[in-house]
Enzyme design. Structure first.
Site, PDB file in Angstrom:
ATOM      1  N   LYS A  79       7.878 -26.074  29.427  1.00 32.13           N
ATOM      2  CA  LYS A  79       8.125 -27.047  28.352  1.00 32.13           C
ATOM      3  C   LYS A  79       9.632 -27.120  28.086  1.00 32.13           C
ATOM      4  O   LYS A  79      10.309 -26.091  28.041  1.00 32.13           O
ATOM      5  CB  LYS A  79       7.379 -26.613  27.079  1.00 32.13           C
ATOM      6  N   SER A 154       2.360 -31.027  20.691  1.00 31.21           N
ATOM      7  CA  SER A 154       3.605 -31.515  21.243  1.00 31.21           C
ATOM      8  C   SER A 154       3.832 -31.143  22.707  1.00 31.21           C
ATOM      9  O   SER A 154       4.649 -31.773  23.381  1.00 31.21           O
ATOM     10  CB  SER A 154       4.765 -30.935  20.431  1.00 31.21           C
ATOM     11  N   SER A 178       0.151 -27.093  18.926  1.00 31.09           N
ATOM     12  CA  SER A 178       0.820 -27.816  20.013  1.00 31.09           C
ATOM     13  C   SER A 178       0.496 -27.335  21.420  1.00 31.09           C
ATOM     14  O   SER A 178       0.901 -27.953  22.393  1.00 31.09           O
ATOM     15  CB  SER A 178       2.336 -27.762  19.817  1.00 31.09           C
TER      16      SER A 178
END
Lengths: 507, 511
Positions: A79, A154, A178
Site C-alpha cells: 500500500k 482505503s 480499511s
C-alpha cells in the site's frame, strides 16, 4: 513447478526454497502479467520491476547459499502509504505525488528480508481516508469482480491486487476497517492484527492510535504466514508491543469444536436486505456446523462507534497531517510569505475528504470544544472496549458482517455519512484495538448488478489472540471455500499464466 | 505561566530592598514588582529526544538529521530514557515530586523550523511537579522561588532569514537548519515569587549551577542552551492583587535578563504613575536600545490544541526509579553555600566560588576534615593553590597536592612551625611533586625558628653590623625598623619567627 499468479504464498515459498523455481523466474512471470492486468484494474500507482528483479536476484543468491526464507519469491504488493526506499510514496495524495521515500517501513523491510518480491505500490484513498478507493487523488482502482464497482477502501489497490491475482499477498493498513472492508469487496482475506502488534514505523500516519498494518491474502494460511514474519516488537515504534509473537501458522485448526461464537445482538443483519441477511445466516450456520456454539452477545455501546471514531480519527489526523506544509518535501505552492505558502500548498495538495477531516479534528481539539468532543470520545472508546471485554466473557470470537453491503458502483455514495456507514461493523473493533479479519463468506448479486459480488465475514477475538483468530478463520475457510467460487474479470479475459517447467538440471 | 495561576504563599525569608546594585526604581518607590520566570534548558544527552541523531551544538546545517527529526512521512518518535532520567534528577534536586504517571502531549502550531508542526511537550502530566529553588544574591541575601513544574519537550530547528538584518521582515527567502530540531529541552516554570531583576538572575544562576553540576545540561547561554522568558507586573506595595503582566521573550544572557526586567519594571511604573494602563502583551528585548518593545498582544495567542501524543505510550515512573536517581544527586550548590556561610563563616563571595565548583568544594572539604580549620584551608585553596592550578591549566583537585597534605600544611602554619613564606614554598613543592608537608619542611629545613635565644643572637649580630641604623632609630627615625627586621629575617634565611623578631628588636633598641 509453480504458478506465481495463482499459487499461494506457502506453495511459492516452498517451491523456491526447494529450488523447484527461482525467484528470478517468478519476477519475470509476474512483471508482464501485472503490467497487462493492471491496465484494466489500476490497482497500482507505481510498478517497481527493477526493484523486484533486484530482490529476486538477492533471494536466489541467498537460497543458493543455503538459506531458507519464509517468503522466498512471494510476489508482494505494498500500500502506497508505506515508505519503501527509492519508491514514490504518495499516500494517494497530490501533496506527496512526487515524494520518494529515503527509508523503508519496518513491516515491509521484514517481508523483503524474508524473501518477498516487491511488485509495486498500490492505490489508496488519500491518506487512508475512505471506504471505496474513490478518494485517491491519483487513480481510480476497479473492483476485480466488476470493473464498474469500487474495490473498497482505503486499501483499495492492495485488496484489488490480491483479489485480482496481481499479487500473491499485499500489505494494507486498517484504521477503522480499511483492510477488512476492501478484503470483503475483493474476495480476499484481510487481517488487522491487535493494535501494536505490527510496527507502524514507516507507515504514513492517519490516526496513530488506530492505524495498524496487516496483510491481504487469498487464504488465511497465507495471511498468517505474512503476519508471523512482519509482526513483533520494533524499537523504532514506541507503541509497538514488546511481547513475544506466537507463530500462528502452525496452529491453524480444522474445526470449531468447543468454540463459542458470539453473534452480536446489535449487529442484526435483517436490515441489510434479504439476500445479505441470508448470506450471513448461512455463514453463522456453517460455523455451527463446524462444531461451534453460537451465543448471543451484546455490545450496547457499539452504536456510538462511528461517532466516536469520527472524532478521534480526525483529531489525530489534523495533527498528523500538519507536517505536510511544503517546507521540507512534497508539493510546494509558492506564495508571498510562509503563512500563505502553507495555505496555498495545503489547499492545492489535500483533497476534499482529507480537508473535511482536518477541519473536524481541528474543531474537536480546539479549546472550548476539547472536553465536549475529544475527551468524551475517548471515554466512549473506553466503554466500547469494555463492552467487548464483557462480551468475550461469554464467547471466544465474535462474528459479524465485515461491511454493510457488497461493493457498490462508482459515485454511488455521495453523502460522506452514507460512506462512513460502510464501516459500521469494523469501527468498534478498531476502537477496542482487537485483532480482526474478514474472510470470504459467499456472494450476492447487488442492486443494479448482474454479477455475484463477494461478501466478507468479520471475526474478532480478544487482544493478542491472533493465533486463535487465524485458527477459527482457517477452519471456516477450509470448510466453505467461498473464495474459489468467484473468478476475477481479468482472469476470465486472459486465462492464467504459468511458469515453464524448471530446467532439467534443477533438483 | 500566568501570574494568576496561584497566589503566592508567604514563603520563606524575603529580604526587603535587596540587591544593592539594582538600578531599578522599584526599591525607592511605592511599587513592588512581581516576576515569574520560565526558562528552557537544553539537556546534555548523547542523542536527541526522540531519535538516535547526536545531540551536539553547531555543525554543518542539516547534517544531524534523520527521518524522525525531519518528520518525514511515517517516521515515529521513541523517547530518550537518558533525558527522562535527567529531568527527574533535575526535579529532585529542587525537591519536586515525581508523579507515578506522566505522558507526552502534542502542542500544535505551524512554524517553519518545527518539522512536525507540533511540538512534543507535556501538558497536564509533567514529569516533575512543584519544588523550591533556594537562591542567593552576591551580597549574601537569600530568597526562594517555588517551581510550578519542570517538564520535558523537544527543541525546534533554527531559521536564518535572507535579509539585511537577519530578521523575517524584508527577507526574500529563509533557510532552515534542523540540526537542533529534536534536541531535548526541559522547561522550568517558576511561580511569580520573584521581586527584582537581581533576584531573577540569582534564581537563574542557581538553576544553571545546579543543572551543570548534575550533568543534565552544560547551560551554555552563548549556545542558546538556556533561554529565558519573564512575566513581569508591578503593583502597589502591600497590594494582594497582581497587576497586569507583560511577558518578555527570549532573553539569552543573565545580563539581558537583568537589564530587560529592570527596564520593564521602570516602564510599567512610569505607565501607571502617568495614569496609564499596562496591557497584557508579549514584549521583545532590544539589547542595543536597552528597552522592551511590544511584539503581539495576548489576544492573538494560539490555541495549541494540546492532546496526548498517540505515538507515545504513557510513562510509569516507579518509586524504585525515583530512589535510584535520588541516590545520584549529592549536595546541591545551595546547600553547600549555606553550610559554608552559616556554619563555617565563609564570606558570600568565596562561598559562591565553592558552591559553583563541586570538585573544588570536595577537595576543600576533605582538607578541612583533616585540618579542622576551614578559613585557614580556604585561604590556600582559593589562593595559592588555585593560582598554581590556573597557571598550569588544570584543576586544584587534579594536582599532586592531596587534601591531607594541605591539611598538614595548614596545621604547620597554624602551630607556628613554619611561617607564611615557607608555607608558600612548601605548597609549590606539594603541587609539583606531591608528598607530605611535614617531610618537605624537614627535608628543606624550613621550620620556623622560635627559640628566643637563637633569634636574640641573630638580632644582636644584625644590630652590631648596622650601627648607623641603630643610631637613626634612637634619634627618632623609627622607620628603619622595617629595614632591620628584613635584615634579621634574611640572616635567619627566612626561618625566624617574624613576631619574635619584631619583639626582640624593639626590646633591644628601646633598651
Amino acid at each position: 513447478m509453480t504458478d506465481p499468479v495463482r499459487d499461494s504464498a506457502i506453495a511459492i515459498a516452498r517451491a523456491v526454497n526447494a529450488r523447484e523455481a527461482s525467484a528470478a523466474e517468478i519476477a519475470e512471470t509476474m512483471i508482464p502479467h501485472v503490467a497487462r492486468a493492471d491496465a484494466e484494474l489500476d490497482a497500482y500507482l507505481e510498478l517497481t520491476p527493477e526493484l523486484m528483479r533486484a530482490h529476486a536476484a538477492r533471494v536466489d543468491a541467498r537460497i543458493a547459499a543455503g538459506e531458507t526464507l519464509p517468503l522466498a519469491g512471494v510476489p508482494l504488493a505494498i500500500k502506497d502509504n508505506m515508505c519503501v526506499t527509492g519508491t514514490t510514496t504518495t499516500a494517494g495524495s497530490k501533496i506527496l505525488e512526487h515524494f520518494i521515500a529515503p527509508y523503508t517501513a519496518t513491516a515491509v523491510q521484514r517481508l523483503l528480508d524474508a524473501g518477498a518480491l516487491p511488485i509495486g505500490k498500490t492505490n489508496l484513498d488519500e491518506f487512508a481516508m475512505g471506504s471505496s478507493g474513490e478518494n485517491s487523488a491519483l487513480k481510480r482502482t476497479r473492483n476485480p469482480y466488476d470493473h464498474e464497482r469500487v474495490p473498497g477502501g482505503s486499501s483499495a489497490g492492495s485488496a484489488a491486487a490480491v483479489g485480482g491475482f496481481e499479487a500473491t499477498v499485499s500489505l494494507g493498513s486498517d484504521t477503522g476497517g480499511s483492510i477488512r472492508e476492501p478484503a470483503a469487496f475483493c474476495n480476499a482475506v484481510g487481517f488487522k492484527p491487535t493494535y501494536g502488534r505490527v510496527s507502524r514505523y514507516g507507515l504514513i500516519a492517519f490516526a496513530s492510535s488506530l492505524d495498524q498494518i496487516g496483510p491481504f491474502a487469498r487464504s488465511v494460511e497465507d495471511a498468517a504466514l505474512v503476519y508471523d514474519v512482519m509482526g513483533g516488537h520494533d524499537p523504532l515504534d514506541a507503541t509497538s508491543v514488546d511481547r513475544p509473537l506466537e507463530p500462528s501458522a502452525p496452529h491453524l485448526r480444522d474445526d470449531l469444536r468447543g468454540v463459542r461464537v458470539g453473534i452480536v445482538k446489535e449487529f442484526a443483519t435483517s436490515d441489510l436486505g434479504a439476500e445479505i441477511d441470508a448470506c450471513y445466516r448461512q455463514a453463522y450456520a456453517d460455523l455451527e456446523a463446524l462444531g461451534a456454539e453460537l451465543v448471543e452477545v451484546e455490545l450496547p455501546t457499539a452504536k456510538y462507534g462511528l461517532a466516536t471514531y469520527y472524532l478521534i480519527a480526525p483529531a489525530e489526523c489534523s495533527s498528523n497531517l500538519a507536517r505536510f506544509d511544503g517546507v521540507r518535501y512534497g508539493l510546494r505552492v509558492d506564495a508571498a510569505d510562509v503563512g500563505e505558502m502553507y495555505e496555498a500548498t495545503r489547499a492545492a495538495g489535500f483533497g476534499p475528504e482529507v480537508k473535511r477531516r482536518i477541519l473536524i479534528g481541528t474543531y474537536a481539539l480546539s479549546s472550548g470544544y476539547y472536553d465536549a468532543y475529544y475527551v468524551k470520545a475517548q471515554k466512549a472508546r473506553t466503554r466500547i472496549a469494555e463492552d467487548f471485554a464483557r462480551a468475550f466473557e461469554r464467547c471466544d470470537v465474535i462474528a459479524s458482517p465485515a461491511a454493510s453491503s457488497p461493493a457498490f458502483g462508482f459515485n454511488a455514495k455521495t453523502d460522506p455519512v452514507a460512506m462512513y456507514l460502510m464501516d459500521y461493523y469494523t469501527i468498534p473493533v478498531s476502537l477496542a484495538g482487537l485483532p480482526s479479519l474478514s474472510v470470504p463468506c459467499g456472494a450476492v448479486v447487488p442492486d443494479g448488478g448482474s454479477r455475484p459480488m463477494p461478501m466478507g465475514l468479520q471475526l474478532a477475538t480478544p487482544l493478542f489472540t491472533e493465533r486463535a483468530l487465524l485458527g477459527y478463520a482457517h477452519a471456516y475457510e477450509r470448510a466453505t471455500r467461498h473464495a474459489d467460487r468467484l473468478t476475477p474479470r481479468t482472469m476470465e479475459m486472459e486465462g492464467s499464466m504459468s511458469l515453464r517447467a524448471p530446467s532439467g538440471n534443477r533438483a | 505561566m500566568s501570574n494568576t495561576m496561584s497566589a503566592r504563599s508567604n514563603g520563606g525569608p524575603r529580604p526587603e530592598g535587596m540587591g544593592g546594585a539594582e538600578p531599578g526604581a522599584e526599591r525607592s518607590s511605592n511599587w513592588e514588582a512581581v516576576i515569574g520566570i520560565e526558562c528552557h534548558v537544553e539537556l546534555k544527552t548523547a542523542s536527541k529526544m526522540f531519535c538516535g541523531c547526536p545531540n551536539a551544538f553547531g555543525g554543518e546545517p542539516n547534517t544531524r538529521v534523520c527521518p524522525v527529526c525531519l518528520a518525514l512521512p511515517g517516521a515515529l518518535p521513541v523517547p530518550n530514557a537518558q533525558a527522562i532520567e535527567h529531568l527527574i534528577r533535575a526535579g529532585l534536586a529542587f525537591g519536586a515530586s515525581i508523579p507515578a504517571h506522566s505522558k507526552f502531549d502534542r502542542k500544535n502550531y505551524f512554524y517553519p523550523d518545527m518539522p512536525k508542526n507540533y511540538q512534543i511537550s507535556q501538558y497536564d502530566m509533567p514529569i516533575t511537579q512543584g519544588g523550591i529553588v533556594h537562591y542567593w544574591l552576591e551580597d549574601g541575601t537569600r530568597g526562594e522561588c517555588r517551581l510550578t513544574r519542570i517538564h520535558l519537550e523537544e527543541d525546534t530547528g533554527k531559521s536564518t532569514h535572507a535579509s539585511a538584518d537577519g530578521r523575517l521582515a524584508g527577507a526574500t527567502s529563509s533557510l532552515v537548519d534542523f540540526n537542533r530540531a529534536g534536541v531535548p529541552l526541559m522547561e522550568c516554570v517558576g511561580e511569580p515569587d520573584i521581586r527584582s531583576a537581581d533576584e531573577a538572575v540569582a534564581f537563574l544562576e542557581t538553576l544553571a549551577r545546579t543543572f551543570r553540576e548534575l550533568g543534565v545540561s552544560d547551560v551554555k547561554m552563548e549556545e542558546g542552551s538556556l533561554r529565558c522568558d519573564a512575566n513581569v507586573s508591578v503593583r502597589l506595595r502591600g497590594a494582594s492583587e497582581y497587576g497586569t503582566k507583560a511577558e518578555i521573550k527570549n532573553m539569552n544572557s543573565f545580563r539581558s535578563v537583568r537589564r530587560a526586567i529592570a527596564s520593564e519594571i521602570e516602564r510599567q511604573i512610569a505607565v501607571l504613575e502617568g495614569g496609564g494602563r499596562v496591557i497584557q502583551e508579549t514584549r521583545g528585548w532590544d539589547e542595543a536600545a536597552g528597552t522592551t518593545h511590544s511584539q503581539r498582544s495576548k489576544e492573538q495567542a494560539h490555541d495549541y490544541r494540546y492532546f496526548p501524543d498517540p505515538d507515545l505510550v504513557p510513562m510509569d515512573i516507579t518509586i524504585d526509579d525515583v530512589e535510584r536517581l535520588r541516590a545520584t544527586l549529592g549536595e546541591t550548590p545551595y546547600v553547600r553555600y549555606a553550610k559554608y556561610v552559616d556554619e563555617w563563616k565563609i564570606d558570600s563571595k568565596r562561598a559562591t566560588q565553592l558552591a559553583d565548583d563541586r570538585a573544588l568544594a570536595a577537595f576543600f572539604e576533605r582538607a578541612v576534615a583533616a585540618s579542622g580549620n576551614p578559613l585557614g584551608t580556604l585561604a590556600f585553596v582559593l589562593g595559592d593553590l588555585s593560582r598554581l592550578a590556573n597557571e598550569s591549566g588544570t584543576h586544584v583537585a587534579d594536582g599532586k597536592a592531596t587534601p591531607d597534605a594541605l591539611a598538614e600544611l595548614v596545621a604547620l602554619v597554624q602551630s607556628g612551625a613554619i611561617n607564611s613564606k615557607a608555607a608558600k614554598s612548601v605548597l609549590d613543592t606539594l603541587w609539583n611533586d606531591g608528598g607530605s608537608a611535614k617531610a618537605i619542611v624537614e627535608r628543606e629545613g624550613l621550620a620556623q625558628v622560635s627559640d628566643r635565644g637563637a633569634v636574640a643572637a641573630i638580632v644582636d649580630e644584625v644590630l652590631a653590623a648596622n650601627a648607623k641604623s641603630v643610631a637613626d632609630y634612637r634619634g627618632g627615625k623609627t622607620n628603619v625598623l622595617g629595614f632591620l627586621t628584613g635584615a634579621v629575617m634574611k640572616a635567619s634565611r627566612g626561618k625566624a619567627n617574624p613576631s619574635l623578631v619584631g619583639e626582640l628588636l624593639k626590646e633591644k633598641l628601646d633598651a
